[in-house]
Design an enzyme around this catalytic site. Structure first.
Site, PDB file in Angstrom:
ATOM      1  N   LEU A  24       0.768  -1.250   0.000  1.00 16.58           N
ATOM      2  CA  LEU A  24       0.000   0.000   0.000  1.00 16.58           C
ATOM      3  C   LEU A  24       0.799   1.301   0.000  1.00 16.58           C
ATOM      4  CD1 LEU A  24      -2.887  -1.181   2.305  1.00 16.58           C
ATOM      5  CD2 LEU A  24      -2.927  -0.887  -0.173  1.00 16.58           C
ATOM      6  N   GLY A  26       3.196   2.459  -1.698  1.00 18.36           N
ATOM      7  CA  GLY A  26       3.500   2.966  -3.029  1.00 18.36           C
ATOM      8  C   GLY A  26       2.311   2.988  -3.967  1.00 18.36           C
ATOM      9  N   HIS A  27       1.128   2.609  -3.490  1.00 16.98           N
ATOM     10  CA  HIS A  27      -0.028   2.438  -4.388  1.00 16.98           C
ATOM     11  C   HIS A  27      -1.275   3.044  -3.768  1.00 16.98           C
ATOM     12  CE1 HIS A  27      -2.779   0.276  -7.124  1.00 16.98           C
ATOM     13  NE2 HIS A  27      -1.720   0.156  -7.880  1.00 16.98           N
ATOM     14  N   PHE A  28      -1.495   4.180  -3.648  1.00 17.75           N
ATOM     15  CA  PHE A  28      -0.844   5.400  -4.087  1.00 17.75           C
ATOM     16  C   PHE A  28      -0.544   6.234  -2.845  1.00 17.75           C
ATOM     17  CE2 PHE A  28      -3.401   3.980  -7.651  1.00 17.75           C
ATOM     18  CZ  PHE A  28      -2.513   4.067  -8.694  1.00 17.75           C
ATOM     19  N   VAL A  33      -4.809   2.472  -2.489  1.00 11.58           N
ATOM     20  CA  VAL A  33      -5.788   1.640  -3.184  1.00 11.58           C
ATOM     21  C   VAL A  33      -5.164   0.251  -3.306  1.00 11.58           C
ATOM     22  CG1 VAL A  33      -7.027   1.292  -5.363  1.00 11.58           C
ATOM     23  CG2 VAL A  33      -6.696   3.611  -4.479  1.00 11.58           C
TER      24      VAL A  33
END
Length: 105
Positions: A24, A26-28, A33
């Site tokens: 999570l 790095g996303h975003f 998400v």
């Protein structure tokens, strides 16, 4: 929650991705998400547990319809498809977030 109806198939169970999941950050950043590959991995694991002896041979198609946020429960449902496939439907609060066609080995 809306009843997904018989076309969505039989429940394989449900899962949720915790806020602490390593995918999570790095996303975003600032608005996490759950990545589609994580959703698919969890759904396929539940399918394998729910239908003993199922051998997965590949993924024919996948469609991500709505985002899933950390901590949101996702129900996984399955039904037989054409040509030895399995149709997966993943629901969040009764709304379809993912559909996939899985090839049986």
């Amino acid at each position: 929650m809306d009843d997904p109806g018989p076309e969505a198939g039989t429940s394989c169970g449900s899962f949720l991705i915790p806020h602490t999941h390593p995918c999570l950050p790095g996303h975003f950043p600032g608005h996490p998400v759950v990545p589609g590959v994580v959703l698919l991995d969890e759904a396929l694991a539940l399918l394998s547990q729910a239908v003993p002896g199922t051998r997965l041979g590949g993924l024919r198609a996948a469609r991500f319809r709505l985002p899933v946020l950390p901590g949101q429960p996702v129900e996984v449902r399955q039904r037989p498809g054409r040509g030895g496939t399995v149709e997966l439907t993943c629901l969040r609060d009764g709304e379809t977030v993912l559909t996939a066609t899985v090839l049986s080995a």
